[in-house]
Design an enzyme around this catalytic site. Structure first.
Site: not given
Length: 225
Positions: A115, A163, A195
């Site tokens: 991320s 995601d 995600h």
């Protein structure tokens, strides 16, 4: 993470010298321990590797226990690149210190991020060509698409198709741009994955690490031939 100082988790080989170094950067609102399952998977394949899991230097906006690498509050396409760039000197200092202390060569260093940590890893490789041999970017994106591709760093982009935090379109755009610039990159997208550091993506990362010969190696072989 502060220049010249390390806060986080370190894992060294049980015996013998360090052969590889993995530096793992957690996501926003996370903490180094979040990445320990990934460390366990990597250690099974790389028992002589060292692992550094630094802690983000900024308190999470939501007031949780986690940390972040740069503030999310007020983040926009106009200021994202500047916020990432402000963190890169401290990451560079950490990597240089670890390389000297653990006596590993730059091609044997992998920078791994999830991320927000993946964004930091991607941008670091653009700013410091060859500073690490490989970047593994899980569920991340470039702050801005690069204008040039590194010659001495290989990118492995890993993303969940579903995601909702950083849409997979960013991974496709990154791969397309790196390909246009004749950079060295792979892209793996896992269907029905959001995600997350999903096991399917972790397994693909391990396959890429163990089977993907860097483009620069092929070029040298062709030049020799």
């Amino acid at each position: 993470m502060t220049a010249g100082r390390f806060h986080g988790i370190e894992r060294l080989p049980a015996h013998g010298p360090v052969a590889q170094l993995f530096v793992l950067l957690h996501g926003a609102g996370g903490q180094p321990a979040d990445l320990l399952p990934l460390v366990d998977a990597l250690r099974r394949r790389y028992p002589q590797a060292a692992f550094l899991l630094p802690e983000g230097s900024v308190s999470h906006d939501a007031g949780a226990h986690g940390r972040q690498w740069f503030p999310l509050e007020g983040l926009s396409d106009d200021n994202r690149a500047a916020r990432v760039a402000a963190v890169l000197p401290a990451l560079h200092a950490l990597l240089q210190d670890a390389q000297a202390r653990l006596k590993v060569m730059q091609p044997d260093i992998a920078l791994v991020g999830f991320s927000q940590g993946a964004t930091l890893a991607l941008e670091y490789a653009i700013a410091h060509d060859g500073g690490v041999g490989r970047v593994l970017a899980f569920g991340g994106r470039f702050a801005t698409l690069p204008e040039r591709a590194p010659e001495f760093t290989t990118f492995h982009l890993l993303h969940g198709e579903d995601d909702a935090v950083i849409p997979v379109a960013h991974a496709h755009a990154a791969y397309d741009r790196l390909s246009q610039l004749r950079g060295d990159a792979t892209l793996d997208v896992a269907s029905t994955v959001g995600h997350a550091l999903h096991p399917a993506l972790v397994e693909r990362a391990l396959v890429r690490l163990q089977t993907c010969i860097p483009l620069r190696t092929w070029k040298r072989a062709l030049d020799s031939a």
